[in-house]
Design a protein around this motif. Sequence first.
Motif, PDB file in Angstrom:
ATOM      1  N   HIS A  50      45.951  43.181  38.884  1.00  0.00           N
ATOM      2  CA  HIS A  50      45.815  42.522  37.595  1.00  0.00           C
ATOM      3  C   HIS A  50      44.569  43.237  36.217  1.00  0.00           C
ATOM      4  O   HIS A  50      44.444  42.422  36.214  1.00  0.00           O
ATOM      5  N   PRO A  51      44.923  44.145  35.673  1.00  0.00           N
ATOM      6  CA  PRO A  51      44.310  45.185  34.934  1.00  0.00           C
ATOM      7  C   PRO A  51      44.621  43.716  33.105  1.00  0.00           C
ATOM      8  O   PRO A  51      43.661  43.883  32.906  1.00  0.00           O
ATOM      9  N   ASN A  82      49.396  47.145  38.417  1.00  0.00           N
ATOM     10  CA  ASN A  82      48.090  48.516  38.013  1.00  0.00           C
ATOM     11  C   ASN A  82      48.734  50.048  38.219  1.00  0.00           C
ATOM     12  O   ASN A  82      49.187  50.410  39.285  1.00  0.00           O
TER      13      ASN A  82
END
Length: 264
Positions: A219-220, A170
Amino acid sequence: MKDTFYISHGSPALPIDDSLPAKQFLVSWKDKVFPQTPKSILVISAHWDTCFPSVNIVPRNDTIHDFSGFPDPLYKLEYPAPGAPELALRVKELLIASGLEHVDEDRGRGLDHGAWVPLMLMYPEADIPVCQLSVQSERDGNYHYNMGKALVPLKDQGVLIMGSGAATHNLEVLSKDLDGVVLPWALEFDTWLKDALLQGRYKDVNEYEEKAPHAKMAHPWPEHLYPLHVAMGAAGENAKAKLIHESWHLGAFSYASYQFTAGC
């Protein structure tokens, strides 16, 4: 080759930043982690994201400097490893045989930094043929795990299969002010991932978006974790995971890296 690997490749500056423990880990690769010399290397990189699986088929790999804002010396680094056209075509053949109807060939693309940054430290001579395989961020963990399962026969042909991504990724929250500190949500996700892998709960890892704490913060976007799923699948049935490195950078970037050994 019994083993496959997942490497958190980290910052593009890793080759020129001696302060990062992850650099020393990769430099010691042949001495402490994997003394065998592979015939060729297949890298599944987070930095090649395509609609359909793609392999690069080139006689020699160009070095792609796919980043900006880093020190000038980094843009002068080259990793001119030979291409691996025969391996690329074999990868395509295995993926199609597994049921994937569409696999692309890219005859102009070299190595992005997800491949050449770790390889420059692991195999600095740049004399081992390298092929890349892309990820598909619109698919899920199970899809990439099954992609890995299709690649199992490559290990008997002297191919080192390496997923290259990041255990947490991120970029919006990273800060030099946080060096020496690990944000709680990042540590919780990283610990969950480590426990799930070491306990063999690969189904949970494949479904991490539903099962893991803070999955969307860690984890976008999923592309940096999907190389892990490919490496897990390529290790074969009953594979055992081993944590081979862990360190942190900028408060929320985990360099956790794993080795997968095929079971009996």
